[in-house]
Write an enzyme that holds these catalytic residues in place. Structure first.
Site, PDB file in Angstrom:
ATOM      1  N   GLU A  69     -16.524 -29.593 -30.736  1.00  0.00           N
ATOM      2  CA  GLU A  69     -16.447 -28.569 -29.691  1.00  0.00           C
ATOM      3  C   GLU A  69     -15.389 -28.887 -28.639  1.00  0.00           C
ATOM      4  OE1 GLU A  69     -20.002 -27.604 -27.396  1.00  0.00           O
ATOM      5  OE2 GLU A  69     -18.892 -25.972 -26.463  1.00  0.00           O
ATOM      6  N   ASP A  87     -21.252 -31.094 -32.223  1.00  0.00           N
ATOM      7  CA  ASP A  87     -21.438 -30.716 -30.824  1.00  0.00           C
ATOM      8  C   ASP A  87     -22.015 -31.941 -30.120  1.00  0.00           C
ATOM      9  OD1 ASP A  87     -21.842 -29.685 -28.372  1.00  0.00           O
ATOM     10  OD2 ASP A  87     -22.730 -27.804 -29.055  1.00  0.00           O
ATOM     11  N   ILE A  89     -22.821 -32.554 -27.025  1.00  0.00           N
ATOM     12  CA  ILE A  89     -23.996 -32.183 -26.218  1.00  0.00           C
ATOM     13  C   ILE A  89     -24.181 -30.680 -26.363  1.00  0.00           C
ATOM     14  CG2 ILE A  89     -25.069 -32.049 -23.931  1.00  0.00           C
ATOM     15  CD1 ILE A  89     -23.666 -34.548 -23.121  1.00  0.00           C
ATOM     16  N   ASP A  90     -25.245 -30.282 -26.999  1.00  0.00           N
ATOM     17  CA  ASP A  90     -25.560 -28.851 -27.080  1.00  0.00           C
ATOM     18  C   ASP A  90     -26.635 -28.589 -26.026  1.00  0.00           C
ATOM     19  OD1 ASP A  90     -25.310 -26.236 -28.350  1.00  0.00           O
ATOM     20  OD2 ASP A  90     -27.424 -26.555 -28.772  1.00  0.00           O
ATOM     21  N   THR A  92     -25.307 -28.138 -22.534  1.00  0.00           N
ATOM     22  CA  THR A  92     -24.683 -28.894 -21.429  1.00  0.00           C
ATOM     23  C   THR A  92     -25.199 -28.440 -20.065  1.00  0.00           C
ATOM     24  OG1 THR A  92     -22.731 -29.308 -22.764  1.00  0.00           O
ATOM     25  CG2 THR A  92     -22.455 -29.557 -20.411  1.00  0.00           C
ATOM     26  N   ASP A 214     -22.592 -25.127 -32.772  1.00  0.00           N
ATOM     27  CA  ASP A 214     -23.924 -24.841 -32.224  1.00  0.00           C
ATOM     28  C   ASP A 214     -24.969 -24.641 -33.331  1.00  0.00           C
ATOM     29  OD1 ASP A 214     -22.969 -24.568 -29.480  1.00  0.00           O
ATOM     30  OD2 ASP A 214     -22.190 -22.609 -30.036  1.00  0.00           O
TER      31      ASP A 214
HETATM   32  P1  2AM Z   1     -23.229 -25.624 -25.322  1.00  0.00           P
HETATM   33  O1  2AM Z   1     -24.247 -26.135 -24.387  1.00  0.00           O
HETATM   34  O2  2AM Z   1     -22.751 -26.634 -26.302  1.00  0.00           O
HETATM   35  O3  2AM Z   1     -22.084 -24.936 -24.598  1.00  0.00           O
HETATM   36  C1  2AM Z   1     -26.968 -21.611 -24.612  1.00  0.00           C
HETATM   37  O4  2AM Z   1     -27.744 -20.476 -24.759  1.00  0.00           O
HETATM   38  C2  2AM Z   1     -26.479 -22.010 -26.003  1.00  0.00           C
HETATM   39  O5  2AM Z   1     -25.315 -21.242 -26.353  1.00  0.00           O
HETATM   40  C3  2AM Z   1     -26.054 -23.452 -26.060  1.00  0.00           C
HETATM   41  O6  2AM Z   1     -26.300 -23.916 -27.355  1.00  0.00           O
HETATM   42  C4  2AM Z   1     -24.590 -23.403 -25.724  1.00  0.00           C
HETATM   43  O7  2AM Z   1     -23.877 -24.488 -26.254  1.00  0.00           O
HETATM   44  C5  2AM Z   1     -24.186 -22.116 -26.424  1.00  0.00           C
HETATM   45  N1  2AM Z   1     -23.066 -21.452 -25.762  1.00  0.00           N
HETATM   46  C6  2AM Z   1     -22.944 -21.240 -24.445  1.00  0.00           C
HETATM   47  N2  2AM Z   1     -21.786 -20.582 -24.162  1.00  0.00           N
HETATM   48  C7  2AM Z   1     -21.178 -20.381 -25.330  1.00  0.00           C
HETATM   49  C8  2AM Z   1     -19.937 -19.774 -25.708  1.00  0.00           C
HETATM   50  N3  2AM Z   1     -19.115 -19.247 -24.811  1.00  0.00           N
HETATM   51  N4  2AM Z   1     -19.632 -19.744 -27.010  1.00  0.00           N
HETATM   52  C9  2AM Z   1     -20.457 -20.301 -27.920  1.00  0.00           C
HETATM   53  N5  2AM Z   1     -21.640 -20.892 -27.634  1.00  0.00           N
HETATM   54  C10 2AM Z   1     -21.998 -20.936 -26.350  1.00  0.00           C
HETATM   55 CA    CA Z   2     -21.554 -28.577 -26.355  1.00  0.00          CA
END
Ligand code: 2AM
Ligand code: CA
Length: 265
Positions: A69, A87, A89-90, A92, A214
Site C-alpha cells: 500500500e 497492507d 497496517i489496515d 490506520t 485491503d
Molecule cells: P487503511 O486503513 O489501510 O487505509 C476503512 O473502512 C477501511 O477501508 C480500511 O480497511 C481502510 O484501509 C480502507 N480504506 C480507507 N480509505 C480507503 C481508500 N481511499 N481506498 C481504499 N481503501 C480505503
Molecule cells: Ca493501510
C-alpha cells in the site's frame, strides 16, 4: 516447484515479528501524515512495517513481485507470477486514534489466484490464516465451513459513509438491508472485517472502495470456508485497482444480491 509451505511459514514468522515491532512502536511518538484526503492517514509505522516485509521478501524470494500500500514495493501492472500483496497496517485511523482494531494483511497470489492469506490483529494477538485448499484457521483452530443465515438473524458490516449521500452508491439502496438485519457493525479495518466474516462473527461485509491490499488476504480466508467475495453488483473482483467488495457465505450472498441489491438497480 514453488514451496508454498515454506512461503506460508515465512509469511507467518514475519507477520508475528512485525506485529511485535508495531506494539513496541506504540511506546514512541507517531508521525502522522495525510495521503489522498485529511481522513486518509499514514504513519511512520505503516512505512517502516512495509519496508520490513519488503527487505525480507526481496532477500529470500528475489523473483517474487511485491504490491504494498505505501508504495515501497514494485509497480505492478499484471497479476502474472507470484505477488505478495501487503497492507502493513489496515485500519490506520484506528491505529492512530484508538491503538486497537488494526491488523497486518499479507497475501500471496500466483497468476491471480490466492494461495496464502494472513490477517494478524496486532493488539489482540489473533492470527487468521489460510492456505488454498488447506482450510482457514484462527490461532491454530480450524474454522468451520460457513452456514447460510436468515437475514433477520444476521450481523452485517457496512461503513456509515455508504449510508449517507456519496458518489459511489445510492445510499438509499442499503437502508432496507440495514433495517432487516439483527445488528450492524463497522470496525474500520476491511481485512479484519473479512476475517470476521470468515469466522462467522459477521455474516456479511460490504464496502464501495477497496484496494487489493485491503481484501487480498481476507479473500483467501473466505474461499476456504465457503464464502464468496464479489463487487457489490455481484461481478468478479479485479485484483489491481480500486473496487467495491461484498463478502458473505455463498447462499447468504445470493439472497442479499437477489432481494436487496439487484431489484433496486
Ligand atoms: P487503511 O486503513 O489501510 O487505509 C476503512 O473502512 C477501511 O477501508 C480500511 O480497511 C481502510 O484501509 C480502507 N480504506 C480507507 N480509505 C480507503 C481508500 N481511499 N481506498 C481504499 N481503501 C480505503
Ligand atoms: Ca493501510
Amino acid at each position: 516447484m514453488t514451496d508454498w509451505k515454506t512461503i506460508y511459514e515465512d509469511a507467518k514468522h514475519w507477520i508475528y515479528e512485525a506485529g511485535e515491532r508495531i506494539r513496541e512502536s506504540l511506546q514512541q511518538e507517531l508521525t502522522v501524515d495525510t495521503k489522498s484526503n485529511r481522513n486518509d492517514l499514514v504513519t511512520n509505522v505503516d512505512r517502516e512495517t512495509e519496508q520490513y516485509f519488503i527487505e525480507r521478501i526481496k532477500e529470500k524470494y528475489p523473483s517474487h513481485v511485491i504490491l504494498g500500500e505505501e508504495g515501497f514495493g514494485d509497480e505492478v501492472k499484471s497479476t502474472d507470477g507470484i505477488i505478495w500483496i501487503i497492507d502493513p497496517i489496515d485500519g490506520t485511523v484506528n491505529f492512530v486514534h484508538q491503538q486497537t482494531f488494526f491488523c497486518i494483511s499479507i497475501a500471496v497470489y500466483e497468476d491471480g489466484v490466492g494461495k496464502v492469506g494472513l490477517v494478524y490483529d496486532v493488539m489482540h494477538d489473533e492470527l487468521f490464516e489460510a492456505r488454498k485448499g488447506e482450510g482457514a484457521y484462527v490461532d491454530g483452530k480450524r474454522l468451520n465451513v460457513l452456514r447460510p443465515v436468515n437475514l433477520e438473524d444476521s450481523i452485517l458490516s457496512i461503513n456509515a459513509t455508504w449510508l449517507t449521500p456519496n458518489k459511489r452508491i445510492d445510499h438509499e439502496r442499503l437502508v432496507p438491508l440495514v433495517k432487516v438485519a439483527r445488528g450492524f457493525r463497522s470496525y474500520g479495518s476491511a481485512a479484519l472485517e473479512l476475517a470476521y466474516v470468515a469466522c462467522g462473527r459477521l455474516d456479511a461485509y460490504m464496502t464501495m472502495r477497496l484496494s487489493s491490499w485491503d481484501f487480498a488476504a481476507g479473500w483467501v480466508l473466505l474461499e476456504e470456508v465457503g464464502g464468496v467475495l464479489t463487487t457489490v453488483e455481484g461481478e468478479p473482483v479485479q485484483l489491481l485497482g480500486q473496487t467495491s467488495v461484498f463478502a458473505a457465505e455463498r447462499t447468504t450472498h445470493e439472497a442479499i444480491q437477489r432481494d436487496y441489491i439487484l431489484p433496486t438497480k
